[in-house]
Design a protein around this motif. Structure first.
Motif, mmCIF file in Angstrom:
data_model
loop_
_atom_site.group_PDB
_atom_site.id
_atom_site.type_symbol
_atom_site.label_atom_id
_atom_site.label_comp_id
_atom_site.label_asym_id
_atom_site.label_seq_id
_atom_site.Cartn_x
_atom_site.Cartn_y
_atom_site.Cartn_z
ATOM 1 N N LEU B 37 0.835 -1.209 0.000
ATOM 2 C CA LEU B 37 0.000 0.000 0.000
ATOM 3 C C LEU B 37 0.867 1.256 0.000
ATOM 4 N N VAL B 56 -5.544 5.996 4.051
ATOM 5 C CA VAL B 56 -5.349 4.536 4.185
ATOM 6 C C VAL B 56 -4.795 4.169 5.562
ATOM 7 N N GLY B 60 -8.301 1.494 8.692
ATOM 8 C CA GLY B 60 -8.989 0.462 7.917
ATOM 9 C C GLY B 60 -8.456 -0.922 8.278
ATOM 10 N N ARG B 62 -8.324 -3.479 6.227
ATOM 11 C CA ARG B 62 -7.807 -4.181 5.030
ATOM 12 C C ARG B 62 -8.632 -5.428 4.722
ATOM 13 N N ARG B 64 -10.897 -5.912 2.453
ATOM 14 C CA ARG B 64 -11.049 -6.245 1.028
ATOM 15 C C ARG B 64 -9.796 -6.918 0.456
ATOM 16 N N PRO B 65 -8.601 -6.362 0.684
ATOM 17 C CA PRO B 65 -7.420 -7.102 0.205
ATOM 18 C C PRO B 65 -7.279 -8.478 0.850
ATOM 19 N N VAL B 87 -4.128 -5.007 -3.133
ATOM 20 C CA VAL B 87 -4.061 -3.611 -2.700
ATOM 21 C C VAL B 87 -4.948 -2.711 -3.572
ATOM 22 N N GLU B 90 -8.043 -1.970 -1.832
ATOM 23 C CA GLU B 90 -7.958 -0.978 -0.749
ATOM 24 C C GLU B 90 -7.841 0.437 -1.324
ATOM 25 N N HIS B 93 -11.249 1.399 -2.407
ATOM 26 C CA HIS B 93 -12.037 1.661 -1.201
ATOM 27 C C HIS B 93 -11.679 3.030 -0.616
ATOM 28 N N ALA B 94 -10.380 3.325 -0.552
ATOM 29 C CA ALA B 94 -9.938 4.619 -0.013
ATOM 30 C C ALA B 94 -10.468 5.769 -0.871
#
Lengths: 341, 341
Positions: B37, B56, B60, B62, B64-65, B87, B90, B93-94
């Motif tokens: 990341l 990030v 969070g 993490r 999803r990753p 990544v 993420e 998402h961010a």
């Protein structure tokens, strides 16, 4: 000043002539682009369609999709499967326009109320995201990894360019190099990509691809330089947005940067106080600054630089044999400098 | 209420236990994700790095990753080349979190000031665009067209979901079906894609891919349902954002929608006036509505629905042989319902 911009009336006539000749050549393509664009704006969410149509129907000239189509044709492509890929460039462009309007808190875009003044920032941010994702999705459909590499790298560079421009806003210390970096990324890179991807799509060799990439780059730089010069000399009616907009918004573009470098102390103070003014400038204040920038040679210098980049754009087309596509790409380069809207 | 949420203290203990067991299994992967990341946030524009790292690094999990990595491993992948692809989820998402903060005019995100309160909306919109483009670019690097198809289609659906949510804001007529449509798109679809792309990356067959896609879908739905239920019963310390946030912001989530359907006229009026209030609600007003929604069964109903989706998530893993990845994916499903943060 070089080229077609030597005399105002001659210039305006030549612009009209070029515009007519370009339209004659691309009328069919423009119609294909319009049909494809409307198709790509369809969504199960009606608000997306409404705002999407508003921004793409607000008077854009479809320059980026045209560049892609003409580049493909210049490299020998004769089919009709390129139009959706071409439209991806307009979708991406529309997405950046929506986000720009939020960032600039714009009230007017191409003579119409900016989308955010009608639907509010939240909707405009999110619908910009949607158009952006549709641009990527459309490109993915072509299943060509090189095209995807160029397209996605371009989106990153554009986003970086937009942030750079924001950082430099209200910054009178911005120099010519920093300005060139911003306009390369925020404007030229998408035209560069449109031309290069046209070549890749047509299966062109590395020399053709490189020549078209460079053509797009120099055309894009010249396009933004002219835009920024016109902000100091154009009229509202011509540009579709208020002139003197850049100084009002604290954007140090090349005419101002160059003028500042040649200004005497008193002149510099005058420019600085207008530029940094928190209150909106009066019409008269803007006109004083415009005249000063003009007198100090900022506008001429910017047009000359644009002319230089257009020479380089044209010279990159030298390797291609004569064809209608080549003539139109050459006409586009001429038109960039003559245009007043 | 079903499953692990039957008693508060037992529930809290079980959550702690599951969390510890999950962390034991994924500690190494989390470290790999963090390193990747930070690498993907590097930019020649320092402000992008600063804001990107801020969002990030703001707590969070993490998820999803991790889902992508665990899904790949569940399908037999044993290498270490998946982490950049993980990544990308993420980063995307961010990007959506940054734009959400602008859209919601948020002040707090995960116990910290929301990015827009520090850097302003313009920077946050544009840096969101940059993270979004980096997510796409990272995915393109994997040169897998099916992965790109799923990823780009997901980004379109998320953007549509965000617009749908905006349309339904301040709309007390939102029904359960409309609510489910919004949370499917804005939350579940990215988890669905993470799991499905994990399977595709590992070269899994259609049955495995479909099972993991459905696991991700139901997990994502349950995740958002729990989040929305906790907004009516959690505490600020647990959630990292104010509780009662949804009613404050005019978001009709399932606990409220269900409660409204069972409310008597007087109760409905009370909810309506709080929900539609232009002025910020007082702490006491929020507590009255929270109690009402709780008493009318809105929170229980939402947790039950989450439990049902988690059952379906778990059942999708039935076709896979036992493995550490499978145990962790099952633990994650259990944890979603027990978590309080």
């Amino acid at each position: 000043m070089s080229g077609c911009c030597s005399s105002e009336p001659a210039n305006a006539l030549r612009a009209e002539f070029l515009k007519a000749r370009i339209y004659d050549q691309v009328r069919c393509d423009l119609e294909r682009i319009e049909r494809a664009l409307q198709r790509h704006l369809s969504s199960s969410v009606p608000l997306i369609e409404v705002v999407g149509r508003y921004i793409v129907n607000s008077g854009g000239k479809r320059l980026r999709p045209l560049l892609m189509i003409l580049s493909a044709r210049l490299c020998g492509y004769q089919g009709d499967q390129e139009v959706d890929l071409a439209v991806a460039f307009e979708l991406l462009h529309a997405a950046t326009l929506l986000h720009d309007d939020v960032v600039d808190n714009a009230e007017i875009r191409r003579k119409n109320p900016a989308a955010n003044t009608i639907w509010g920032n939240p909707a405009v941010v999110l619908i910009g995201d949607y158009l952006y994702s549709q641009a990527i999705r459309t490109t993915v459909c072509y299943k060509d990894l090189r095209i995807l590499e160029v397209f996605s790298a371009t989106t990153s560079r554009i986003a970086e360019g937009e942030v750079l421009q924001l950082i430099h806003s209200d910054d009178l210390e911005t120099d010519e190099a920093a300005y060139m970096e911003v306009i390369t990324r925020k404007t030229a890179d998408l035209m560069t990509a449109a031309c290069q991807i046209g070549a890749i799509f047509a299966g062109a060799g590395p020399q053709e691809e490189s020549a078209l990439r460079d053509y797009g780059h120099h055309l894009g730089i010249a396009f933004q330089l002219t835009d920024d010069a016109l902000d100091y000399v154009g009229s509202v009616g011509e540009l579709g947005k208020p002139v003197g907009n850049d100084i009002q918004e604290g954007k140090a573009t090349l005419p101002l940067i160059h003028a500042l470098g040649r200004a005497e102390d008193g002149q510099r103070d005058l420019i600085r106080s207008a530029f940094l003014s928190e209150a909106p400038l009066e019409r008269e204040q803007i006109e004083v600054i415009q005249k000063l920038v003009l007198d100090l040679g900022g506008v001429d210098y910017t047009f000359q630089k644009a002319a230089h980049h257009l020479d380089r754009a044209r010279s990159n087309l030298g390797i291609f044999p004569e064809s209608p596509a080549k003539s139109t790409l050459l006409d586009l380069a001429d038109y960039v400098l003559c245009r007043r809207s």
